[in-house]
Motif scaffolding. Structure first.
Motif, mmCIF file in Angstrom:
data_model
loop_
_atom_site.group_PDB
_atom_site.id
_atom_site.type_symbol
_atom_site.label_atom_id
_atom_site.label_comp_id
_atom_site.label_asym_id
_atom_site.label_seq_id
_atom_site.Cartn_x
_atom_site.Cartn_y
_atom_site.Cartn_z
ATOM 1 N N ASP A 177 -10.870 7.172 8.957
ATOM 2 C CA ASP A 177 -11.952 6.381 9.743
ATOM 3 C C ASP A 177 -11.226 7.229 10.651
ATOM 4 O O ASP A 177 -11.990 7.287 11.580
ATOM 5 C CB ASP A 177 -9.678 5.525 9.801
ATOM 6 N N LYS A 178 -11.169 8.220 10.638
ATOM 7 C CA LYS A 178 -10.585 9.817 11.979
ATOM 8 C C LYS A 178 -12.000 10.014 11.330
ATOM 9 O O LYS A 178 -13.261 11.046 12.341
ATOM 10 C CB LYS A 178 -10.062 10.713 11.448
ATOM 11 N N MET A 211 0.798 -1.308 -0.163
ATOM 12 C CA MET A 211 0.054 -0.029 0.045
ATOM 13 C C MET A 211 0.865 1.629 0.468
ATOM 14 O O MET A 211 1.700 1.277 0.664
ATOM 15 C CB MET A 211 -0.672 -0.279 1.062
ATOM 16 N N THR A 212 0.532 1.728 -0.915
ATOM 17 C CA THR A 212 1.434 3.037 -0.738
ATOM 18 C C THR A 212 0.999 4.322 0.786
ATOM 19 O O THR A 212 -0.030 4.058 0.939
ATOM 20 C CB THR A 212 0.852 3.867 -1.945
ATOM 21 N N GLU A 244 -2.065 4.592 3.153
ATOM 22 C CA GLU A 244 -2.304 5.211 4.108
ATOM 23 C C GLU A 244 -2.940 6.113 4.919
ATOM 24 O O GLU A 244 -4.337 6.257 5.558
ATOM 25 C CB GLU A 244 -1.054 4.427 4.369
ATOM 26 N N HIS A 245 -3.049 7.296 4.304
ATOM 27 C CA HIS A 245 -3.128 8.266 4.354
ATOM 28 C C HIS A 245 -4.786 8.500 4.757
ATOM 29 O O HIS A 245 -5.546 9.421 5.528
ATOM 30 C CB HIS A 245 -2.625 9.654 4.544
ATOM 31 N N PHE A 246 -4.808 8.266 3.610
ATOM 32 C CA PHE A 246 -6.583 8.345 2.757
ATOM 33 C C PHE A 246 -7.367 7.566 3.310
ATOM 34 O O PHE A 246 -8.477 8.175 4.121
ATOM 35 C CB PHE A 246 -6.950 7.527 1.209
#
Length: 78
Positions: free
Chosen positions: A13-14, A1-2, A6-8
């Protein structure tokens, strides 16, 4: 996973966690609620913003190119 993926996913999730917390706060808000209750209306507005952000993250984005100038142009095969 790039890294951006992960940030996306973390952003989604947040936002979902914020939505759950906000829904809990709204459901435990003391009654009666009048139409001019500024704090309650603010909570409703925040929930709408979170829902809009989550919906925007789920929407596909069309990027026009010379071969597909609009979303209905289809895919050109060669």
């Amino acid at each position: 996973m790039t890294e951006y993926s992960e940030h996306f996913l973390q952003a989604q999730d947040k936002l979902r966690a914020a939505k759950r917390a906000l829904n809990e706060e709204i459901s435990s808000y003391p009654t009666p609620i009048s139409g001019c209750d500024a704090q309650f209306n603010h909570l409703l507005g925040q929930r709408r913003r979170i829902n809009a952000a989550l919906a925007a993250l789920d929407q596909p984005v069309f990027i026009p190119t010379p071969r597909t100038p609009d979303a209905t142009a289809g895919v050109e095969s060669r």
